[in-house]
Design a protein around this motif. Structure first.
Motif, PDB file in Angstrom:
ATOM      1  N   ARG A   1     -25.319  47.168  69.044  1.00  0.00           N
ATOM      2  CA  ARG A   1     -25.030  46.462  67.760  1.00  0.00           C
ATOM      3  C   ARG A   1     -23.633  46.029  67.700  1.00  0.00           C
ATOM      4  N   VAL A   2     -22.797  46.946  68.142  1.00  0.00           N
ATOM      5  CA  VAL A   2     -21.390  46.406  68.178  1.00  0.00           C
ATOM      6  C   VAL A   2     -21.030  45.509  69.394  1.00  0.00           C
ATOM      7  N   GLU A   3     -21.545  45.478  70.152  1.00  0.00           N
ATOM      8  CA  GLU A   3     -21.407  44.414  71.285  1.00  0.00           C
ATOM      9  C   GLU A   3     -22.072  43.081  70.803  1.00  0.00           C
ATOM     10  N   GLU A   4     -23.246  42.896  70.020  1.00  0.00           N
ATOM     11  CA  GLU A   4     -23.942  41.755  69.712  1.00  0.00           C
ATOM     12  C   GLU A   4     -23.184  41.345  68.573  1.00  0.00           C
ATOM     13  N   ARG A   5     -22.343  42.166  67.634  1.00  0.00           N
ATOM     14  CA  ARG A   5     -21.755  41.583  66.802  1.00  0.00           C
ATOM     15  C   ARG A   5     -20.403  40.858  67.210  1.00  0.00           C
ATOM     16  N   SER A   6     -19.797  41.797  68.229  1.00  0.00           N
ATOM     17  CA  SER A   6     -18.623  41.010  68.908  1.00  0.00           C
ATOM     18  C   SER A   6     -18.963  39.661  69.227  1.00  0.00           C
ATOM     19  N   ARG A   7     -20.111  39.456  70.066  1.00  0.00           N
ATOM     20  CA  ARG A   7     -20.696  38.194  70.391  1.00  0.00           C
ATOM     21  C   ARG A   7     -20.779  37.050  69.344  1.00  0.00           C
ATOM     22  N   ILE A   8     -21.486  37.585  68.253  1.00  0.00           N
ATOM     23  CA  ILE A   8     -21.657  36.692  67.330  1.00  0.00           C
ATOM     24  C   ILE A   8     -20.387  36.271  66.378  1.00  0.00           C
ATOM     25  N   ALA A   9     -19.260  37.168  66.577  1.00  0.00           N
ATOM     26  CA  ALA A   9     -18.059  37.031  65.905  1.00  0.00           C
ATOM     27  C   ALA A   9     -17.232  35.878  66.698  1.00  0.00           C
ATOM     28  N   ARG A  10     -17.412  35.854  67.984  1.00  0.00           N
ATOM     29  CA  ARG A  10     -16.805  35.004  68.881  1.00  0.00           C
ATOM     30  C   ARG A  10     -17.541  33.561  68.461  1.00  0.00           C
ATOM     31  N   GLU A  11     -18.847  33.684  68.576  1.00  0.00           N
ATOM     32  CA  GLU A  11     -19.362  32.227  68.432  1.00  0.00           C
ATOM     33  C   GLU A  11     -19.031  31.844  67.001  1.00  0.00           C
ATOM     34  N   LEU A  12     -18.991  32.412  65.794  1.00  0.00           N
ATOM     35  CA  LEU A  12     -18.765  32.110  64.632  1.00  0.00           C
ATOM     36  C   LEU A  12     -17.238  31.676  64.516  1.00  0.00           C
ATOM     37  N   HIS A  13     -16.553  32.276  65.305  1.00  0.00           N
ATOM     38  CA  HIS A  13     -15.225  32.071  65.413  1.00  0.00           C
ATOM     39  C   HIS A  13     -14.812  30.531  65.980  1.00  0.00           C
ATOM     40  N   ASP A  14     -15.853  30.187  67.040  1.00  0.00           N
ATOM     41  CA  ASP A  14     -15.587  28.861  67.515  1.00  0.00           C
ATOM     42  C   ASP A  14     -16.084  27.937  66.587  1.00  0.00           C
ATOM     43  N   VAL A  15     -17.116  28.081  65.633  1.00  0.00           N
ATOM     44  CA  VAL A  15     -17.711  27.412  64.708  1.00  0.00           C
ATOM     45  C   VAL A  15     -16.867  27.070  63.692  1.00  0.00           C
ATOM     46  N   VAL A  16     -16.106  28.110  63.075  1.00  0.00           N
ATOM     47  CA  VAL A  16     -15.032  27.920  62.052  1.00  0.00           C
ATOM     48  C   VAL A  16     -13.805  27.071  62.450  1.00  0.00           C
ATOM     49  N   ALA A  17     -13.658  27.540  63.661  1.00  0.00           N
ATOM     50  CA  ALA A  17     -12.250  26.535  64.297  1.00  0.00           C
ATOM     51  C   ALA A  17     -12.749  25.092  64.590  1.00  0.00           C
ATOM     52  N   HIS A  18     -13.956  24.685  64.789  1.00  0.00           N
ATOM     53  CA  HIS A  18     -14.457  23.464  65.054  1.00  0.00           C
ATOM     54  C   HIS A  18     -14.390  22.745  63.539  1.00  0.00           C
TER      55      HIS A  18
END
Length: 394
Positions: free
Chosen positions: A185-202
């Motif tokens: 779960r921690v690993e998947e949340r970290s991956r989701i956080a990176r992807e959402l970070h890219d979305v917000v940055a866009h």
């Protein structure tokens, strides 16, 4: 009828010493009543000391689980005295059997063998010398009973140890499974956080560009500037929505990311055709069906739906077996998007355990992040099915 018996056993397990005290009290009362009624001409009348020894021997049963070896020693000493005094055998024999069983059930093998051998020898000597008119058959049966009681106690100890080992192993496996699921779960949340970070940055980048354009043209073309400001408002709302989801999702520096991967565009349902072609090339026949009026999804839901389909098709490749087929269906509703992935393979994934695999954990995390519902399990008619419902925001 079974419920009172079960409650009685549970109560006895919680208070074993109270039960032993009750057994000792009943045994002492029956013994005193028996010897007081007269024992025949071949036995001597009991005196005060004999009564005291009988009470001590039977009463020692109350402490059998706390001091097994000591209780057996007291009972054997009382047996020797009563045999030498020519007293009638009574509840002291039952106390001896209980003491032998307790030593065998609660002490290691070497100590229980030594105690059992001593009890066997003392009993054989007393029956042979102190009991008048004893027959060889009676002697053999009693000694066989004594040995059987010892063996039952020893078997009880072995069974108790085996069950304790099984419980310990199950507890360790449960802890390991819980730790593995938590790490996933921690690993998947970290991956989701990176992807959402890219979305917000866009989204922030789009807002910055639109704001700069509106500032430059606000005097020359107010209408076009108002359109830019409206775009900023719309993109800002989307960015805030994604920021609400990213808050609390773990993102750490130790998560290795390939150089340049955060700059690449995130996939969505528009890229499903390419994903399905890749899966088909690996040998799994996949069909795509889209129902309802297609509409533009938020970037987060678009990415989550794509990742869900990607993971489900990967599981089908691993577990469906040869000659299997898969179906991907997108159903656009007024307020929700239903994503369903089915296959007709063997369906060996154990979803009843809550999804212990990292892929299933990732599916649950992504769907829960957007307030959706996920159902994973066997498919009617064979195979496996993954069905997710994503609520669509107005």
């Amino acid at each position: 009828m079974t419920t009172p018996i079960r409650d009685l056993r549970a109560r006895a397990a919680r208070h074993p010493e109270a039960l032993d005290a009750l057994v000792a009290l009943v045994l002492a009362a029956l013994t005193l009543a028996d010897v007081s009624g007269g024992g025949g001409s071949s036995y001597a009348a009991p005196g005060p000391l004999a009564y005291a020894v009988l009470v001590a021997v039977t009463g020692a049963v109350a402490l059998r689980q706390r001091f097994p070896v000591g209780v057996l020693a007291v009972v054997l000493a009382g047996e020797v005295y009563l045999g030498a005094a020519g007293q009638k055998p009574s509840g002291d024999i039952v106390a001896l059997l209980i003491a032998v069983y307790t030593v065998a059930a609660h002490r290691p093998l070497a100590r229980s063998v030594l105690a059992g051998t001593l009890a066997f020898a003392v009993s054989a000597a007393l029956l042979a010398t102190a009991t008048p008119g004893v027959h060889a058959v009676s002697l053999t049966l009693y000694l066989a009973l004594l040995a059987t009681v010892w063996w039952v106690g020893r078997s009880t100890r072995l069974r108790r140890s085996y069950l304790a080992e099984l419980e310990d192993r199950a507890a360790r496996l449960e802890k390991a499974r819980f730790a593995d699921a938590r790490a996933a779960r921690v690993e998947e949340r970290s991956r989701i956080a990176r992807e959402l970070h890219d979305v917000v940055a866009h989204h922030v980048s789009v807002m910055t560009v639109q704001a700069g354009a509106a500032r430059r043209i606000i005097d020359r073309d107010p209408d076009l500037a108002r359109e830019s400001i409206a775009t900023i408002e719309q993109v800002g709302r989307t960015a805030l929505s994604e920021m609400r989801r990213i808050v609390g999702v773990l993102r750490t520096d130790r998560d290795a990311v390939a150089p340049g991967s955060e700059l690449s565009p995130q996939p969505g349902v528009e890229d499903l055709s390419g994903l399905i072609e890749q899966v088909r090339e690996t040998g799994l026949a996949v069909e795509l069906d889209v129902a309802g009026r297609e509409r533009r999804l938020s970037t987060g839901v678009d990415l989550a739906a794509y990742r869900l389909i990607q993971e489900a098709l990967t599981n089908s490749l691993k577990h469906a077996g040869p000659h299997a087929r898969a179906w991907v269906r997108l159903d656009y509703g007024d307020r929700s998007l239903v994503v369903e992935i089915c296959d007709d393979g063997r369906g060996v994934i154990d979803a009843s355990a809550g999804g212990s695999g990292h892929g299933l954990v990732g599916m649950r995390e992504r769907v829960a992040l957007y307030g959706g519902e996920l159902r994973i399990g066997p498919r009617t008619g064979g195979g496996f099915r993954v069905r997710a419902t994503f609520p669509l925001e107005a």
